[in-house]
Design an enzyme around this catalytic site. Structure first.
Site, mmCIF file in Angstrom:
data_model
loop_
_atom_site.group_PDB
_atom_site.id
_atom_site.type_symbol
_atom_site.label_atom_id
_atom_site.label_comp_id
_atom_site.label_asym_id
_atom_site.label_seq_id
_atom_site.Cartn_x
_atom_site.Cartn_y
_atom_site.Cartn_z
ATOM 1 N N GLU A 3 -1.940 -13.401 -2.976
ATOM 2 C CA GLU A 3 -2.727 -12.616 -2.022
ATOM 3 C C GLU A 3 -3.292 -13.552 -0.954
ATOM 4 O O GLU A 3 -4.452 -13.963 -1.021
ATOM 5 C CB GLU A 3 -3.843 -11.864 -2.748
ATOM 6 C CG GLU A 3 -4.463 -10.775 -1.888
ATOM 7 C CD GLU A 3 -5.570 -10.035 -2.609
ATOM 8 O OE1 GLU A 3 -5.710 -8.827 -2.356
ATOM 9 O OE2 GLU A 3 -6.307 -10.653 -3.407
ATOM 10 N N ARG A 52 -3.802 0.532 -7.699
ATOM 11 C CA ARG A 52 -5.013 -0.266 -7.834
ATOM 12 C C ARG A 52 -6.141 0.282 -6.984
ATOM 13 O O ARG A 52 -5.925 0.757 -5.877
ATOM 14 C CB ARG A 52 -4.744 -1.713 -7.418
ATOM 15 C CG ARG A 52 -5.964 -2.625 -7.608
ATOM 16 C CD ARG A 52 -6.218 -3.493 -6.392
ATOM 17 N NE ARG A 52 -6.583 -2.727 -5.199
ATOM 18 C CZ ARG A 52 -6.915 -3.287 -4.037
ATOM 19 N NH1 ARG A 52 -6.922 -4.603 -3.931
ATOM 20 N NH2 ARG A 52 -7.243 -2.542 -2.995
ATOM 21 N N TYR A 81 -7.911 2.138 -2.142
ATOM 22 C CA TYR A 81 -9.345 2.225 -2.395
ATOM 23 C C TYR A 81 -9.703 3.700 -2.575
ATOM 24 O O TYR A 81 -9.933 4.411 -1.598
ATOM 25 C CB TYR A 81 -10.126 1.624 -1.225
ATOM 26 C CG TYR A 81 -9.508 0.337 -0.699
ATOM 27 C CD1 TYR A 81 -9.798 -0.889 -1.290
ATOM 28 C CD2 TYR A 81 -8.594 0.363 0.351
ATOM 29 C CE1 TYR A 81 -9.219 -2.062 -0.833
ATOM 30 C CE2 TYR A 81 -8.010 -0.799 0.817
ATOM 31 C CZ TYR A 81 -8.323 -2.012 0.217
ATOM 32 O OH TYR A 81 -7.740 -3.162 0.666
ATOM 33 N N HIS A 83 -13.696 -7.719 -8.917
ATOM 34 C CA HIS A 83 -14.086 -7.915 -7.515
ATOM 35 C C HIS A 83 -15.596 -7.834 -7.381
ATOM 36 O O HIS A 83 -16.232 -6.969 -8.009
ATOM 37 C CB HIS A 83 -13.433 -6.837 -6.638
ATOM 38 C CG HIS A 83 -13.354 -7.201 -5.188
ATOM 39 N ND1 HIS A 83 -14.444 -7.115 -4.348
ATOM 40 C CD2 HIS A 83 -12.323 -7.650 -4.426
ATOM 41 C CE1 HIS A 83 -14.077 -7.497 -3.132
ATOM 42 N NE2 HIS A 83 -12.799 -7.833 -3.156
ATOM 43 N N TYR A 134 -10.639 -7.923 6.889
ATOM 44 C CA TYR A 134 -9.956 -6.876 7.638
ATOM 45 C C TYR A 134 -10.083 -7.042 9.145
ATOM 46 O O TYR A 134 -9.363 -6.396 9.903
ATOM 47 C CB TYR A 134 -10.485 -5.498 7.239
ATOM 48 C CG TYR A 134 -10.352 -5.194 5.765
ATOM 49 C CD1 TYR A 134 -9.261 -5.660 5.036
ATOM 50 C CD2 TYR A 134 -11.305 -4.445 5.089
ATOM 51 C CE1 TYR A 134 -9.132 -5.396 3.686
ATOM 52 C CE2 TYR A 134 -11.190 -4.174 3.736
ATOM 53 C CZ TYR A 134 -10.098 -4.659 3.039
ATOM 54 O OH TYR A 134 -9.976 -4.393 1.696
ATOM 55 N N ASP A 141 -8.091 -10.486 -10.666
ATOM 56 C CA ASP A 141 -8.148 -11.351 -9.489
ATOM 57 C C ASP A 141 -8.852 -12.636 -9.922
ATOM 58 O O ASP A 141 -10.062 -12.678 -10.105
ATOM 59 C CB ASP A 141 -8.909 -10.672 -8.353
ATOM 60 C CG ASP A 141 -8.804 -11.455 -7.052
ATOM 61 O OD1 ASP A 141 -9.178 -12.658 -7.064
ATOM 62 O OD2 ASP A 141 -8.354 -10.901 -6.043
ATOM 63 N N HIS A 166 -3.926 -11.112 -9.218
ATOM 64 C CA HIS A 166 -3.986 -11.564 -7.825
ATOM 65 C C HIS A 166 -4.340 -13.042 -7.830
ATOM 66 O O HIS A 166 -5.277 -13.462 -8.514
ATOM 67 C CB HIS A 166 -5.029 -10.776 -7.029
ATOM 68 C CG HIS A 166 -4.502 -9.501 -6.468
ATOM 69 N ND1 HIS A 166 -5.300 -8.580 -5.815
ATOM 70 C CD2 HIS A 166 -3.241 -8.985 -6.434
ATOM 71 C CE1 HIS A 166 -4.554 -7.558 -5.423
ATOM 72 N NE2 HIS A 166 -3.307 -7.780 -5.796
ATOM 73 N N GLU A 221 -9.706 -3.561 -10.001
ATOM 74 C CA GLU A 221 -9.639 -4.989 -9.694
ATOM 75 C C GLU A 221 -10.959 -5.680 -9.999
ATOM 76 O O GLU A 221 -12.036 -5.143 -9.698
ATOM 77 C CB GLU A 221 -9.287 -5.188 -8.215
ATOM 78 C CG GLU A 221 -9.182 -6.645 -7.818
ATOM 79 C CD GLU A 221 -8.483 -6.825 -6.477
ATOM 80 O OE1 GLU A 221 -8.894 -7.720 -5.725
ATOM 81 O OE2 GLU A 221 -7.542 -6.065 -6.192
ATOM 82 N N HIS A 256 -11.881 -14.062 -7.969
ATOM 83 C CA HIS A 256 -13.100 -13.268 -8.069
ATOM 84 C C HIS A 256 -13.711 -13.346 -9.476
ATOM 85 O O HIS A 256 -14.931 -13.212 -9.620
ATOM 86 C CB HIS A 256 -12.817 -11.824 -7.671
ATOM 87 C CG HIS A 256 -12.531 -11.656 -6.209
ATOM 88 N ND1 HIS A 256 -13.239 -12.321 -5.237
ATOM 89 C CD2 HIS A 256 -11.596 -10.901 -5.552
ATOM 90 C CE1 HIS A 256 -12.768 -11.988 -4.041
ATOM 91 N NE2 HIS A 256 -11.774 -11.131 -4.212
#
Length: 281
Positions: A248, A96, A66, A138, A211, A166, A192, A136, A169
């Site tokens: 993922e 990424r 990130y 997202h 997370y 992804d 993903h 990505e 998403h």
């Protein structure tokens, strides 16, 4: 189609990369996508590198992190160089990131201009390391729907800037994944793959929940059990040896779900196989 697992799957597990690699090789995975946090900490384990992984028949297709596009420009440059060096250490071809921290509708024009200029600069730095920079698809970023993602590619305007598609998403953003994929395919360098029980469960994939060790995993489903039709989506990809994708999985029972999804992908039939079976031409 080359399939990797993601080390972010094991973010709350007490398991070594050596154990993950042995299991991945034994279960027909070709690669291991490294989470940036893991790649940074593995720098203190010099015995783990690209040669060691290649000896087990595996490779790192991408290091996922990130980059602080919204922050200080010099900090962004330093973190970009550090991430590129990690990717080169693992002989990954891609890094990424997310394209900002606000959705396309919530991003003022001037802020979007600054972000795309920074992505252009970062793509140039990435190219200097012979790597590609992937944004990505997202929510909460400039790549939150098909139209904004394609606009982003045009605005960044750099040959090293590509897309990590992804699929969930893309569907979340309101696009049909097959149609969006057709429009974006020249710019896609990685996929993903994950799924969800219903639109009502999409909040389970919000970063703060994912997370959190105590976060909910309710609504996360194996690849072929959710709302996104992966049989349809993967029909045109499964026999393409140039396609690189990662399972993922963020939920529980990691090894069993990954094993089951990997086997299910292998059992998919290509469009030509379906035609031969049905006799329809």
């Amino acid at each position: 189609m080359k399939i990797s697992l993601c080390t972010i799957t094991f973010r709350h597990h007490l398991v070594s990369l050596e154990d993950i690699a042995r299991w991945a090789g034994a279960n027909d995975f070709q690669g291991i996508e490294l989470w940036g946090a893991h790649a940074r900490n593995l720098a203190y384990q010099p015995q783990c590198d690209a040669d060691w992984l290649a000896g087990q028949g595996l490779y790192v297709p991408m290091v996922s992190d990130y980059l602080p596009l919204d922050g200080d420009a010099e900090t962004l440059r330093k973190k970009t160089v550090d991430l590129c060096r990690l990717a080169r250490h693992w002989r990954a071809g891609k890094i990424r990131t997310f394209a900002g921290s606000r959705g396309s509708r919530d991003t003022p024009a001037e802020v979007r201009r600054i972000l795309t200029a920074r992505l252009h600069e970062v793509a140039g730095m990435t190219a200097d390391f012979d790597l590609e920079l992937l944004a990505e698809t997202h929510p909460g970023t400039l790549a939150d729907c098909g139209a904004s993602t394609l606009r982003l590619v045009a605005e960044v305007d750099h040959p090293a800037f590509k897309i990590n598609f992804d699929t969930l998403h893309v569907w979340e953003g309101g696009d049909d994944p097959v149609a969006a994929h057709s429009a974006m395919r020249p710019h896609i360098r990685h996929y993903h793959l994950k799924n969800v029980r219903s639109r009502a469960d999409l909040r389970v994939f919000e970063p703060a929940n994912v997370y959190a060790a105590a976060g909910s995993r309710e609504g996360m489903t194996p690849l072929f059990d959710g709302k996104v039709d992966y049989r349809r989506f993967l029909a045109e990809l499964r026999d393409d040896p140039t396609v690189e994708a990662s399972l993922e999985w963020f939920g529980n029972d990691c090894f069993n779900v990954l094993r089951s999804d990997r086997q299910a992908i292998k059992r998919l039939k290509s469009p030509n196989e379906v035609l031969l079976r049905t006799g329809s031409f």
